[in-house]
Scaffold this active site. Structure first.
Site, PDB file in Angstrom:
ATOM      1  N   ASP A  83       0.819  -1.220   0.000  1.00  0.00           N
ATOM      2  CA  ASP A  83       0.000   0.000   0.000  1.00  0.00           C
ATOM      3  C   ASP A  83       0.850   1.265   0.000  1.00  0.00           C
ATOM      4  O   ASP A  83       1.793   1.383   0.793  1.00  0.00           O
ATOM      5  CB  ASP A  83      -0.828   0.040   1.296  1.00  0.00           C
ATOM      6  CG  ASP A  83      -2.300  -0.204   1.059  1.00  0.00           C
ATOM      7  OD1 ASP A  83      -2.772   0.014  -0.061  1.00  0.00           O
ATOM      8  OD2 ASP A  83      -2.969  -0.629   2.025  1.00  0.00           O
ATOM      9  N   GLU A 113      -5.101   4.155  -3.370  1.00  0.00           N
ATOM     10  CA  GLU A 113      -6.533   4.366  -3.176  1.00  0.00           C
ATOM     11  C   GLU A 113      -6.977   5.542  -4.033  1.00  0.00           C
ATOM     12  O   GLU A 113      -6.313   6.588  -4.036  1.00  0.00           O
ATOM     13  CB  GLU A 113      -6.825   4.684  -1.699  1.00  0.00           C
ATOM     14  CG  GLU A 113      -6.553   3.519  -0.783  1.00  0.00           C
ATOM     15  CD  GLU A 113      -7.006   3.758   0.658  1.00  0.00           C
ATOM     16  OE1 GLU A 113      -7.649   4.799   0.933  1.00  0.00           O
ATOM     17  OE2 GLU A 113      -6.719   2.891   1.509  1.00  0.00           O
ATOM     18  N   GLU A 180     -13.832  -2.320  -2.316  1.00  0.00           N
ATOM     19  CA  GLU A 180     -14.193  -2.509  -0.900  1.00  0.00           C
ATOM     20  C   GLU A 180     -15.565  -1.895  -0.617  1.00  0.00           C
ATOM     21  O   GLU A 180     -15.812  -0.726  -0.949  1.00  0.00           O
ATOM     22  CB  GLU A 180     -13.123  -1.873   0.011  1.00  0.00           C
ATOM     23  CG  GLU A 180     -13.463  -2.011   1.493  1.00  0.00           C
ATOM     24  CD  GLU A 180     -12.295  -1.711   2.433  1.00  0.00           C
ATOM     25  OE1 GLU A 180     -11.174  -1.461   1.957  1.00  0.00           O
ATOM     26  OE2 GLU A 180     -12.535  -1.724   3.654  1.00  0.00           O
TER      27      GLU A 180
HETATM   28  O1  KIV Z   1      -5.022  -1.931   4.136  1.00  0.00           O
HETATM   29  C1  KIV Z   1      -5.626  -2.980   3.857  1.00  0.00           C
HETATM   30  O2  KIV Z   1      -5.505  -4.006   4.518  1.00  0.00           O
HETATM   31  C2  KIV Z   1      -6.502  -2.965   2.706  1.00  0.00           C
HETATM   32  C3  KIV Z   1      -7.441  -4.115   2.539  1.00  0.00           C
HETATM   33  C4  KIV Z   1      -8.543  -4.020   3.509  1.00  0.00           C
HETATM   34  C5  KIV Z   1      -7.941  -4.235   1.145  1.00  0.00           C
HETATM   35  O3  KIV Z   1      -6.499  -2.046   1.953  1.00  0.00           O
END
Ligand code: KIV
Length: 261
Positions: A83, A113, A180
């Protein structure tokens, strides 16, 4: 054979489901990848489950890099998705800085995102050999703007905007999507409309893959969301719970109707 983006695309084309779990350290990375889970996400949910923060907003790039390095060391062949944390997608310059750091820490794919405004970044990253996963719908970094962890795309206008954004991002070269908390019908429609594999969480069994936060599916969250299933409840063993999750995603029994909106 290590799992790659090509593996997941082939599974989508063949109509075969794949599983994804979050991972934050080397020990769980080994367990999850040995269980045959195709991809691991170093999610900024580590802010919640590792750090005890109320949201993902406080998570920094340095922390994401550290956990990506840990997961990469334990990995036995799953695809590693990392991420980009809060405000990392604010400018193209920041995206490139975060993507460089996460790929050099051992990620195979970076996750952003957002929506169609990311098209330029997706194209630039793809040109530089970086596959991008775009997380749409309930994007937890925007919890303050949404006013809570709310289902997205419930009315016609916002549903159309999500579908249009997904199609534009797919054309720009997005490698994967996470959807999500998006209603089941719309999730299925988006999955059918894009070439890239779509990973659902609180979305639909029609998505190409499913993801859950590790701590949620191990029954460690005292207030789990509707879309969570506790796989420890039946197995009582961490390794068996991970294998049960993987099987349930692949045989289509998870998510069931009660996990969708
Ligand atoms: O940060 C995370 O774990 C996520 C998942 C919930 C898809 O983005």
């Amino acid at each position: 054979m290590p799992v790659t983006i090509r593996t997941l695309k082939k599974r989508k084309q063949e109509g075969a489901k794949f599983s994804v779990l979050t991972a934050y350290d080397a020990t769980f990375s080994r367990l999850i990848s040995e269980a045959g889970v195709e991809a691991m996400l170093i999610g900024d949910s580590l802010g919640n489950v590792i750090q005890g923060q109320p949201s993902t907003v406080p998570v920094t790039l340095a922390q994401m890099v550290y956990h990506t390095e840990c997961v990469a060391r334990g990995n036995q062949g799953s695809l590693v998705i990392a991420d980009v944390p809060f405000m990392g997608a604010a400018t193209l310059e920041r995206i490139l800085e975060a993507a460089t750091a996460l790929m050099q820490a051992g990620a195979n794919v970076i996750k952003l995102e957002g929506g169609a405004w990311l098209c330029e970044a997706v194209t630039v990253l793809a040109r530089n050999g970086i596959p991008v996963c775009v997380h749409m719908g309930l994007t937890p970094q925007s919890v303050n703007a949404f006013g809570g962890y709310l289902v997205q795309g419930k009315d016609d206008t916002s549903a159309k905007a999500l579908l249009d954004d997904a199609i534009a991002l797919d054309r720009a070269g997005t490698a994967l999507f996470v959807l999500e908390c998006v209603p089941r019908g719309l999730s299925g429609e988006i999955t059918a409309a894009v070439a890239a594999p779509v990973i659902g969480i609180g979305a639909a069994p029609e998505c190409d893959g499913q993801v859950l936060v590790l701590h949620d599916m191990l029954g460690l969250n005292p207030r789990p969301a509707r879309f969570v299933k506790d796989f420890m409840a039946d197995t009582g063993d961490i390794g068996a719970a991970i294998q049960a999750y993987d099987r349930a995603v692949k045989d289509g029994s998870f998510p069931a109707e009660q996990h969708c909106f």
